[in-house]
Enzyme design. Structure first.
Site, PDB file in Angstrom:
ATOM      1  N   GLY A 278      24.239  -1.546   2.147  1.00  0.00           N
ATOM      2  CA  GLY A 278      25.085  -2.706   1.832  1.00  0.00           C
ATOM      3  C   GLY A 278      25.572  -3.481   3.040  1.00  0.00           C
TER       4      GLY A 278
ATOM      5  CG  HIS B 270      14.387  -3.179   7.684  1.00  0.00           C
ATOM      6  ND1 HIS B 270      13.709  -2.207   6.975  1.00  0.00           N
ATOM      7  CD2 HIS B 270      15.637  -3.218   7.154  1.00  0.00           C
ATOM      8  CE1 HIS B 270      14.519  -1.675   6.070  1.00  0.00           C
ATOM      9  NE2 HIS B 270      15.699  -2.283   6.149  1.00  0.00           N
TER      10      HIS B 270
ATOM     11  CG  MET C 147      19.382  -2.214  -0.380  1.00  0.00           C
ATOM     12  SD  MET C 147      20.329  -2.438   1.124  1.00  0.00           S
ATOM     13  CE  MET C 147      19.286  -3.607   1.962  1.00  0.00           C
TER      14      MET C 147
ATOM     15  CG  ASP D 261      18.292  -4.800   5.288  1.00  0.00           C
ATOM     16  OD1 ASP D 261      17.803  -3.784   4.769  1.00  0.00           O
ATOM     17  OD2 ASP D 261      18.590  -4.872   6.497  1.00  0.00           O
TER      18      ASP D 261
ATOM     19  N   GLY E   6      25.476  -3.856   7.571  1.00  0.00           N
ATOM     20  CA  GLY E   6      25.012  -3.430   8.888  1.00  0.00           C
ATOM     21  C   GLY E   6      26.202  -2.910   9.688  1.00  0.00           C
TER      22      GLY E   6
ATOM     23  N   GLY F 284      22.955   2.793  11.087  1.00  0.00           N
ATOM     24  CA  GLY F 284      23.751   3.418  12.145  1.00  0.00           C
ATOM     25  C   GLY F 284      22.949   4.046  13.274  1.00  0.00           C
TER      26      GLY F 284
ATOM     27  CG  MET G 138      21.703  -6.486   0.757  1.00  0.00           C
ATOM     28  SD  MET G 138      23.165  -6.338   1.777  1.00  0.00           S
ATOM     29  CE  MET G 138      22.502  -5.429   3.167  1.00  0.00           C
TER      30      MET G 138
ATOM     31  CG  MET H 256      19.367   3.953   2.317  1.00  0.00           C
ATOM     32  SD  MET H 256      18.895   2.641   3.479  1.00  0.00           S
ATOM     33  CE  MET H 256      20.487   2.130   4.151  1.00  0.00           C
TER      34      MET H 256
ATOM     35  CG  HIS I 148      15.865  -1.781   2.354  1.00  0.00           C
ATOM     36  ND1 HIS I 148      16.889  -1.341   3.162  1.00  0.00           N
ATOM     37  CD2 HIS I 148      15.964  -1.067   1.207  1.00  0.00           C
ATOM     38  CE1 HIS I 148      17.575  -0.403   2.533  1.00  0.00           C
ATOM     39  NE2 HIS I 148      17.041  -0.231   1.340  1.00  0.00           N
TER      40      HIS I 148
ATOM     41  CG  ASP J  89      18.023   0.869   6.905  1.00  0.00           C
ATOM     42  OD1 ASP J  89      18.752   0.473   7.829  1.00  0.00           O
ATOM     43  OD2 ASP J  89      17.718   0.167   5.917  1.00  0.00           O
TER      44      ASP J  89
ATOM     45  CB  SER K 292      17.703  -4.537  10.089  1.00  0.00           C
ATOM     46  OG  SER K 292      18.450  -5.277   9.150  1.00  0.00           O
TER      47      SER K 292
END
Ligand code: DX5
Ligand code: ZN
Length: 222
Positions: free
Chosen positions: A142, A33, A68, A35, A144, A177, A37, A137, A66, A175, A8
């Site tokens: 929201g 990936h 969001m 993200d 990283g 952690g 947002m 998820m 992705h 996705d 990501s």
């Protein structure tokens, strides 16, 4: 089933983005990936269409976008035109999940559906025929660098069992952690696409190579 690493770029150094993408690609990552947002569906803002467009020009990896964002239907065609290969939308953000997944496929992209940690896994079951990828998820979307929710492992196993039961060829992506310490647990629960931001981009070449080594280990499941 081959395991795939999807770094990501949220955790990348934007000033050295090209070089860092090349490093993860060389280390064996197949997806990139991205993200997106909107500050509404999730608290933070990231980047949008022009970043996908610009990466597409010089990168032949699979662009795994992705979204969001609320009502993602509005932007499907734009992201498809920008060069996304996979477009993943959130179940919680769609007005008409079926119509949005259909639109994604009709634009020539693979359709992904994602759920937040609080959404029951069975909520995606009615859409399994219309998706190519299910994204679980393992943190609240929201940001990283968060810590993996331990209950995600059970949710991944539940999702894998549901996919197998239906006999569908759907990628199971996880996705949030993921670290060197928990990636084996995530894989053995049944995930085959691993998103990683901070674990990879702390040192893109070494981080991606270390995760790839684990992703290549023979899986107990497949
Ligand atoms: C979080 C994003 C993730 C994030 C993962 O909302 O969807 O893709 O970048 O970052 P890490 O791997 O650091 O948790
Ligand atoms: Zn993501």
């Amino acid at each position: 089933m081959t395991n795939i690493l999807a770094p990501s770029i949220l955790a990348a150094d934007i000033m050295r983005l090209g070089e860092q993408i090349e490093a993860v690609r060389k280390a064996g990552a197949k997806y990139l990936h991205i993200d997106v947002m909107d500050g509404v569906f999730v608290p933070s803002l990231s980047y949008g269409v022009c970043v996908v467009e610009s990466i597409r020009k010089s990168c032949d990896m699979v662009l795994d976008v992705h979204l969001m964002i609320v009502d993602p239907h509005r932007y499907v065609e734009t992201f498809a035109r920008a060069g996304a290969d996979i477009l993943t939308v959130h179940l919680e953000a769609c007005e008409d999940v079926r119509a949005t997944l259909e639109l994604i496929r009709s634009c020539g992209c693979r359709a992904g559906l994602s759920i937040k940690p609080g959404t029951p896994v069975e909520a995606v079951e009615p859409y399994l025929d219309q998706m190519d990828l299910l994204l679980i998820m393992s943190v609240e979307p929201g940001f990283g660098g968060q810590v993996y929710f331990p209950e995600s492992t059970r949710r991944i196993a539940q999702a894998r069992a549901m996919i197998e039961r239906k006999g569908r060829d759907v990628d199971l992506e996880v996705d949030g952690g993921i670290t060197m310490a928990n990636v084996r647990e995530v894989l053995s629960a049944g995930a085959n696409v691993i998103v990683s931001g901070s674990t990879v981009f702390r040192d893109p070449q070494k981080g991606a190579a270390a995760l790839m080594e684990i992703l290549r280990e023979p899986s107990p499941l497949f």
